[in-house]
Design a protein around this motif. Sequence first.
Motif, PDB file in Angstrom:
ATOM      1  N   THR A  50      -7.475  -8.024  -3.461  1.00  0.00           N
ATOM      2  CA  THR A  50      -6.205  -8.710  -3.656  1.00  0.00           C
ATOM      3  C   THR A  50      -5.172  -7.735  -4.223  1.00  0.00           C
ATOM      4  O   THR A  50      -5.482  -6.574  -4.493  1.00  0.00           O
ATOM      5  CB  THR A  50      -6.361  -9.907  -4.619  1.00  0.00           C
ATOM      6  OG1 THR A  50      -6.496  -9.429  -5.960  1.00  0.00           O
ATOM      7  CG2 THR A  50      -7.569 -10.748  -4.257  1.00  0.00           C
ATOM      8  N   ASN A  51      -3.969  -8.244  -4.422  1.00  0.00           N
ATOM      9  CA  ASN A  51      -2.899  -7.396  -4.957  1.00  0.00           C
ATOM     10  C   ASN A  51      -2.598  -7.696  -6.419  1.00  0.00           C
ATOM     11  O   ASN A  51      -1.519  -7.376  -6.924  1.00  0.00           O
ATOM     12  CB  ASN A  51      -1.627  -7.563  -4.124  1.00  0.00           C
ATOM     13  CG  ASN A  51      -1.050  -8.969  -4.241  1.00  0.00           C
ATOM     14  OD1 ASN A  51      -1.753  -9.913  -4.612  1.00  0.00           O
ATOM     15  ND2 ASN A  51       0.233  -9.113  -3.929  1.00  0.00           N
ATOM     16  N   THR A  52      -3.575  -8.340  -7.130  1.00  0.00           N
ATOM     17  CA  THR A  52      -3.337  -8.689  -8.523  1.00  0.00           C
ATOM     18  C   THR A  52      -4.638  -8.695  -9.308  1.00  0.00           C
ATOM     19  O   THR A  52      -5.720  -8.917  -8.738  1.00  0.00           O
ATOM     20  CB  THR A  52      -2.667 -10.072  -8.635  1.00  0.00           C
ATOM     21  OG1 THR A  52      -2.408 -10.368 -10.011  1.00  0.00           O
ATOM     22  CG2 THR A  52      -3.567 -11.153  -8.063  1.00  0.00           C
ATOM     23  N   ASN A  53      -4.516  -8.485 -10.604  1.00  0.00           N
ATOM     24  CA  ASN A  53      -5.646  -8.638 -11.522  1.00  0.00           C
ATOM     25  C   ASN A  53      -5.505  -9.892 -12.380  1.00  0.00           C
ATOM     26  O   ASN A  53      -6.328 -10.134 -13.267  1.00  0.00           O
ATOM     27  CB  ASN A  53      -5.770  -7.408 -12.432  1.00  0.00           C
ATOM     28  CG  ASN A  53      -6.248  -6.178 -11.684  1.00  0.00           C
ATOM     29  OD1 ASN A  53      -7.110  -6.268 -10.809  1.00  0.00           O
ATOM     30  ND2 ASN A  53      -5.688  -5.021 -12.008  1.00  0.00           N
TER      31      ASN A  53
ATOM     32  N   THR B 224     -10.506  -8.669  -7.135  1.00  0.00           N
ATOM     33  CA  THR B 224      -9.159  -8.463  -7.651  1.00  0.00           C
ATOM     34  C   THR B 224      -8.610  -7.221  -6.949  1.00  0.00           C
ATOM     35  O   THR B 224      -8.962  -6.966  -5.803  1.00  0.00           O
ATOM     36  CB  THR B 224      -9.187  -8.284  -9.177  1.00  0.00           C
ATOM     37  OG1 THR B 224     -10.056  -7.178  -9.494  1.00  0.00           O
ATOM     38  CG2 THR B 224      -9.703  -9.529  -9.865  1.00  0.00           C
ATOM     39  N   LYS B 225      -7.800  -6.453  -7.628  1.00  0.00           N
ATOM     40  CA  LYS B 225      -7.317  -5.206  -7.042  1.00  0.00           C
ATOM     41  C   LYS B 225      -8.446  -4.211  -6.771  1.00  0.00           C
ATOM     42  O   LYS B 225      -8.325  -3.345  -5.913  1.00  0.00           O
ATOM     43  CB  LYS B 225      -6.289  -4.553  -7.971  1.00  0.00           C
ATOM     44  CG  LYS B 225      -4.889  -5.131  -7.891  1.00  0.00           C
ATOM     45  CD  LYS B 225      -3.936  -4.311  -8.746  1.00  0.00           C
ATOM     46  CE  LYS B 225      -2.505  -4.767  -8.594  1.00  0.00           C
ATOM     47  NZ  LYS B 225      -1.565  -3.947  -9.402  1.00  0.00           N
ATOM     48  N   SER B 226      -9.526  -4.353  -7.512  1.00  0.00           N
ATOM     49  CA  SER B 226     -10.633  -3.415  -7.367  1.00  0.00           C
ATOM     50  C   SER B 226     -11.468  -3.682  -6.117  1.00  0.00           C
ATOM     51  O   SER B 226     -12.230  -2.817  -5.690  1.00  0.00           O
ATOM     52  CB  SER B 226     -11.533  -3.463  -8.602  1.00  0.00           C
ATOM     53  OG  SER B 226     -12.058  -4.768  -8.782  1.00  0.00           O
TER      54      SER B 226
ATOM     55  N   ASN C 252      -1.670 -11.991  -2.418  1.00  0.00           N
ATOM     56  CA  ASN C 252      -2.117 -11.539  -1.099  1.00  0.00           C
ATOM     57  C   ASN C 252      -3.594 -11.160  -1.173  1.00  0.00           C
ATOM     58  O   ASN C 252      -4.014 -10.433  -2.081  1.00  0.00           O
ATOM     59  CB  ASN C 252      -1.308 -10.337  -0.623  1.00  0.00           C
ATOM     60  CG  ASN C 252       0.118 -10.702  -0.263  1.00  0.00           C
ATOM     61  OD1 ASN C 252       0.398 -11.830   0.139  1.00  0.00           O
ATOM     62  ND2 ASN C 252       1.030  -9.768  -0.421  1.00  0.00           N
ATOM     63  N   VAL C 253      -4.361 -11.667  -0.198  1.00  0.00           N
ATOM     64  CA  VAL C 253      -5.796 -11.372  -0.117  1.00  0.00           C
ATOM     65  C   VAL C 253      -6.043 -10.639   1.200  1.00  0.00           C
ATOM     66  O   VAL C 253      -5.720 -11.158   2.278  1.00  0.00           O
ATOM     67  CB  VAL C 253      -6.632 -12.662  -0.172  1.00  0.00           C
ATOM     68  CG1 VAL C 253      -8.128 -12.335  -0.113  1.00  0.00           C
ATOM     69  CG2 VAL C 253      -6.311 -13.462  -1.433  1.00  0.00           C
ATOM     70  N   TYR C 254      -6.604  -9.425   1.115  1.00  0.00           N
ATOM     71  CA  TYR C 254      -6.867  -8.609   2.290  1.00  0.00           C
ATOM     72  C   TYR C 254      -8.375  -8.554   2.539  1.00  0.00           C
ATOM     73  O   TYR C 254      -9.143  -8.200   1.642  1.00  0.00           O
ATOM     74  CB  TYR C 254      -6.336  -7.186   2.078  1.00  0.00           C
ATOM     75  CG  TYR C 254      -4.944  -7.124   1.501  1.00  0.00           C
ATOM     76  CD1 TYR C 254      -3.820  -7.315   2.297  1.00  0.00           C
ATOM     77  CD2 TYR C 254      -4.745  -6.889   0.141  1.00  0.00           C
ATOM     78  CE1 TYR C 254      -2.546  -7.260   1.770  1.00  0.00           C
ATOM     79  CE2 TYR C 254      -3.475  -6.836  -0.404  1.00  0.00           C
ATOM     80  CZ  TYR C 254      -2.371  -7.025   0.414  1.00  0.00           C
ATOM     81  OH  TYR C 254      -1.104  -6.977  -0.115  1.00  0.00           O
TER      82      TYR C 254
END
Length: 403
Positions: free
Chosen positions: A44-47, A61-63, A393-395
Motif C-alpha cells: 500500500t501507499n501508507t503505514n 503496508t508500505k513494506s 492505494n493498494v497495489y
Amino acid sequence: MHSLGRRTALVSALLALAVSQAALADDGFSYRFSGFGTLGYVQTNTNDLTFLNPGQEKGATKSGSLLVDSRLGAQVDVNFNDQLSATVQGLAQQDAKGQFEPTLEWAFLRYKPLDSVSVRVGRLGWPAYLVSDYRYVGYANPWLRAPLEVYDLAVLDYFDGGDVTWTHALGPGTVSVQVLAGSADTDLPDTSQQTAKLGVHQLYGGYVTYDIGDFHLRGGASTAHIDYTSGSTAPLFAGLQQAGFGSIADSLEANNKRATFVSLGGTYDAHNILATAEYGALHSSSFLARNNGWYGTLGYHFGSWTPYVTYGGTNKPSEVNSYGVPAFGPLLPLSQGVDALVSHTYQHTTSLGVRWDVYKNIDIKAQLDHVTPSANGGDFADVSPTYDGHSVNVYSAVVDFVF
C-alpha cells in the motif's frame, strides 16, 4: 479460457484437474488428485492502515507482504461407484495467528440416491457467496481477489454438517436448490497474543442456483446462533457490567445471538464481455449489528488478456444513539469503547485490474485498488491514531496456477 461458458465448464474441473486419474477396477472405483495455488505480493501507499484478507493477522503496508494472497491447496476425489464418492481438500494460507498453516477445508461423503438428488455429510464449504465453491482457486476467478466489500461481511468458509441438493430443468435453464444444516468453530484475529473465537451453532441455510445460457445466478440465506469471544472486547463488557450498564453489555455481546446472512449474485461471461455483481447483508442482535456490501465488475476479453474494473462499497449504519453511556468522568472510556463498536463504518473501492492467461493452467494478474474508508478505517486493520481518513492505494500482483 476467455468466456464463462468455457470458464464455468472448467471451474468444475479446476479443483479436480487431474495429474493422475485411474480407473482401478471394473466396479467403477476411481480417484483423482488435483491442486491449486497463488503466489502474490501486495503493498500500500501508507503505514496508517494495514491491508489484509478476512481472518488474517498480518497484512501489508508500505513494506509490502507475500503472506496476504499466497496460498496452496490440494484435493483428492474418490468415486466408489456411481452413487457414492468422497472429497478431501486441504488449504495452506495465512491464518488468524499470522502463520502459514494448512487446514482441512473439505472432507465429505456424497451419496446420490437419484440423478437429481445429492446428499453430502462431513466438512462442507459454506455456499453463501457467488464463488464459494472456488473462492481460493485464483485461476477460476476474474479478479485478483474476491471483493472484500462483500466477502469480508461473514468470515465463514466451511461448516461441519450436511446438505441436500436437488437439481432439475426449469424452462431453458437448470435450477439447483440446496438446504444445509450444521455448525462451525473458527479462530479470528484479535491481539498479537491470542485469537478471538467464533462459534456458529444451529446453522441452517437455503440457496438457489440458476444457470441459463451464459448467465449464472445464486442467492439465499443462512441463519445461526453465534458466540464471539475476544480479549479485545471482554474488558469493555466487564466494565459495563461493573458500572451498572449490564443491559447494554448483554445487548452488545455476541453470546448465543441470532445472526442472519442474505446474499444474491450473478455472472454473465460471453461474446468477450464479463459482467458480475453481488450483494450481501448481515444482521445480528449484537455489536455486529447490521452490515451490507455490494460490488459490480465489468471486463472485456482481448485474446489472452482481460482488463476489468470493479466498484464496490460496504456500509454499517451507526447504532450510537441506541446506547446511553454518559461520556464524562470515569465513564468516558466506556462510552468511547461502545461508540467504537457501534459507530458508522463504510468503505468504497474502485479497482482496475488485468488478467493475462500465460498458459492453459497459469495466469498472471495485476490490480490497483483505490480505497476510501471511513474515519475508523473501514475494513482495514491496525488503524493509526493519526489516521485522518485519507484514501489508500493498494497495489497487488499474483501468479495463479492449477495442476
